[in-house]
Design a protein around this motif. Structure first.
Motif, PDB file in Angstrom:
ATOM      1  N   LEU A 120       0.826  -1.208   0.000  1.00 13.47           N
ATOM      2  CA  LEU A 120       0.000   0.000   0.000  1.00 13.47           C
ATOM      3  C   LEU A 120       0.862   1.261   0.000  1.00 13.47           C
ATOM      4  N   HIS A 121       1.815   1.331   0.921  1.00 10.79           N
ATOM      5  CA  HIS A 121       2.658   2.532   1.020  1.00 10.79           C
ATOM      6  C   HIS A 121       3.540   2.688  -0.217  1.00 10.79           C
ATOM      7  N   HIS A 122       3.985   1.560  -0.778  1.00  8.25           N
ATOM      8  CA  HIS A 122       4.799   1.636  -1.990  1.00  8.25           C
ATOM      9  C   HIS A 122       3.975   2.220  -3.144  1.00  8.25           C
ATOM     10  N   ARG A 123       2.733   1.730  -3.293  1.00  8.47           N
ATOM     11  CA  ARG A 123       1.856   2.253  -4.350  1.00  8.47           C
ATOM     12  C   ARG A 123       1.561   3.731  -4.136  1.00  8.47           C
ATOM     13  N   GLU A 124       1.285   4.108  -2.892  1.00 11.16           N
ATOM     14  CA  GLU A 124       0.988   5.512  -2.606  1.00 11.16           C
ATOM     15  C   GLU A 124       2.194   6.401  -2.903  1.00 11.16           C
ATOM     16  N   ALA A 125       3.371   5.961  -2.507  1.00 15.17           N
ATOM     17  CA  ALA A 125       4.585   6.750  -2.764  1.00 15.17           C
ATOM     18  C   ALA A 125       4.800   6.898  -4.265  1.00 15.17           C
ATOM     19  N   GLU A 126       4.603   5.811  -5.019  1.00 18.28           N
ATOM     20  CA  GLU A 126       4.751   5.884  -6.476  1.00 18.28           C
ATOM     21  C   GLU A 126       3.742   6.844  -7.084  1.00 18.28           C
ATOM     22  N   LYS A 127       2.514   6.787  -6.567  1.00 16.65           N
ATOM     23  CA  LYS A 127       1.467   7.660  -7.101  1.00 16.65           C
ATOM     24  C   LYS A 127       1.847   9.125  -6.895  1.00 16.65           C
ATOM     25  N   PHE A 128       2.279   9.463  -5.691  1.00 17.67           N
ATOM     26  CA  PHE A 128       2.635  10.850  -5.414  1.00 17.67           C
ATOM     27  C   PHE A 128       3.889  11.270  -6.174  1.00 17.67           C
ATOM     28  N   GLU A 129       4.842  10.344  -6.338  1.00 17.47           N
ATOM     29  CA  GLU A 129       6.038  10.665  -7.124  1.00 17.47           C
ATOM     30  C   GLU A 129       5.671  10.933  -8.580  1.00 17.47           C
ATOM     31  N   THR A 130       4.721  10.159  -9.098  1.00 16.00           N
ATOM     32  CA  THR A 130       4.270  10.357 -10.477  1.00 16.00           C
ATOM     33  C   THR A 130       3.598  11.708 -10.629  1.00 16.00           C
TER      34      THR A 130
END
Length: 138
Positions: free
Chosen positions: A92-102
């Protein structure tokens, strides 16, 4: 700092925290495995001693061994459930971090394009002014 960058950083920090917790749980599971192996080795030694002294049954020792192994099995099940929950949180946190980085990368790209467009416009205006001045001077 842009909001998306701050959110990405916060998610990475959460991800690091969850990863540290997962490593701690894995260490505890490894400790349980090590204690199981130690119990097996100790049982072998106990039976060798009992056999050397002509004893065939060791009910108290075996009852204690079963109790320890049952307690470890219950702890292992709890730790494995906790580890599975931590793995889900890691994803979950990995996906969220990727989303915000994108989102942050898209914002930076948009800003870069806007700066490039402004620079091209300014260069075109300067070229037009230069052309007009050359025509006027000739």
């Amino acid at each position: 700092m842009p909001v998306a960058h701050l959110l990405a950083r916060r998610e990475k920090q959460r991800l690091d925290d969850v990863l540290r917790a997962a490593v701690a749980v894995e260490r505890r599971l490894a400790g349980l495995e090590r204690r199981d192996r130690d119990d097996v080795a100790e049982t072998g030694r106990q039976f060798a001693v009992a056999d050397a002294h002509g004893l065939r049954q060791m009910p108290a020792y075996l009852a204690g061994l079963r109790a320890r192994r049952a307690a470890r099995a219950a702890e292992r099940a709890m730790l494995q459930a906790e580890l599975e929950a931590l793995r889900r949180r890691i994803l979950l946190h990995h996906r969220e971090a990727e989303k915000f980085e994108t989102v942050d990368a898209a914002r930076r790209e948009r800003e870069r394009r806007e700066r490039d467009a402004k620079a091209r416009t300014a260069m075109a205006e300067l070229a037009t002014i230069g052309f007009a001045l050359r025509r006027r001077s000739s």
